[in-house]
Design an enzyme around this catalytic site. Structure first.
Site, PDB file in Angstrom:
ATOM      1  N   ASP A   9      51.605  48.147  37.527  1.00 49.92           N
ATOM      2  CA  ASP A   9      51.281  49.531  37.211  1.00 49.92           C
ATOM      3  C   ASP A   9      50.105  49.890  38.116  1.00 49.92           C
ATOM      4  O   ASP A   9      49.405  49.003  38.614  1.00 49.92           O
ATOM      5  CB  ASP A   9      50.903  49.637  35.726  1.00 49.92           C
ATOM      6  CG  ASP A   9      50.496  51.042  35.334  1.00 49.92           C
ATOM      7  OD1 ASP A   9      51.190  51.991  35.730  1.00 49.92           O
ATOM      8  OD2 ASP A   9      49.473  51.175  34.635  1.00 49.92           O
ATOM      9  N   ASP A  11      47.405  52.943  37.807  1.00 45.43           N
ATOM     10  CA  ASP A  11      46.162  53.345  37.146  1.00 45.43           C
ATOM     11  C   ASP A  11      45.848  52.409  35.984  1.00 45.43           C
ATOM     12  O   ASP A  11      46.631  52.263  35.060  1.00 45.43           O
ATOM     13  CB  ASP A  11      46.266  54.787  36.657  1.00 45.43           C
ATOM     14  CG  ASP A  11      46.540  55.765  37.800  1.00 45.43           C
ATOM     15  OD1 ASP A  11      45.937  55.585  38.868  1.00 45.43           O
ATOM     16  OD2 ASP A  11      47.357  56.678  37.611  1.00 45.43           O
TER      17      ASP A  11
END
Length: 182
Positions: A9, A11
């Site tokens: 992922d 952020d």
């Protein structure tokens, strides 16, 4: 022979999550990210970024701004000798988005669309792969895509015991993974 991958992922895993990060000056790498990624590439893993980007759908920034930031981010990895095999993003949101992005799609995590697309395009074996995320939705997407190892990091969101129950491992940040898995 199929490849193995580490799905990341963005952020909260690669960079500090300052909410809807879309400008280079606001992008702050989390300490140890490059070293952890070098460790995984040294073990033969491809690195693939899978990121929900509802800020595009909400009109906070556009796809061109996202692409500029993504190109810059990948260049920073390249400067550390790290190749990002692919970056997959979902600009949609089922309830809060501009009309062209307003949909309940298959790519927005917790649905597995981005991971499944990467698995197909990069000939990845999910049973030898890893997902690293900072939310339960990342873990749920990995489960749905058949990704073997699910790692939740605390460097992004506050996690509940239920969130942690979807992961195989929980640690403070990506930087801790080489020690935890090694």
């Amino acid at each position: 022979m199929k490849s193995k991958a580490v799905f990341l992922d963005r952020d909260g895993v690669i960079n500090h999550d300052h909410a809807y990060v879309h400008a280079i000056e606001d992008f702050e790498f989390i300490d140890g990210v490059f070293e952890a990624c070098q460790y995984f590439t040294g073990l033969g893993y491809k690195l693939v970024v899978v990121t929900n980007q509802s800020g595009i759908g909400r009109g906070y920034y556009d796809e061109a701004q996202f692409q500029r930031l993504t190109q810059w981010m990948c260049e920073q990895f390249n400067r550390h000798g790290i190749d990002i095999a692919g970056v997959y993003f979902c600009p949609h949101h089922p309830k809060k988005a501009l009309p062209q992005y307003l949909r309940d799609c298959d790519c927005r995590k917790p649905k597995p669309g981005m991971l499944l697309q990467a698995i197909e395009e990069h000939d990845i074996d999910p049973t030898t792969s890893i997902m690293v995320g900072d939310k339960a939705s990342d873990m749920k997407a990995a489960i749905a895509a058949g990704v073997a190892t699910k790692i939740l990091v605390r460097s992004g969101q506050e996690l509940t015991a239920e969130d942690e129950s979807f992961a195989d491992f929980v640690c403070d940040s990506l930087a801790q993974l080489p020690q935890k898995l090694g």
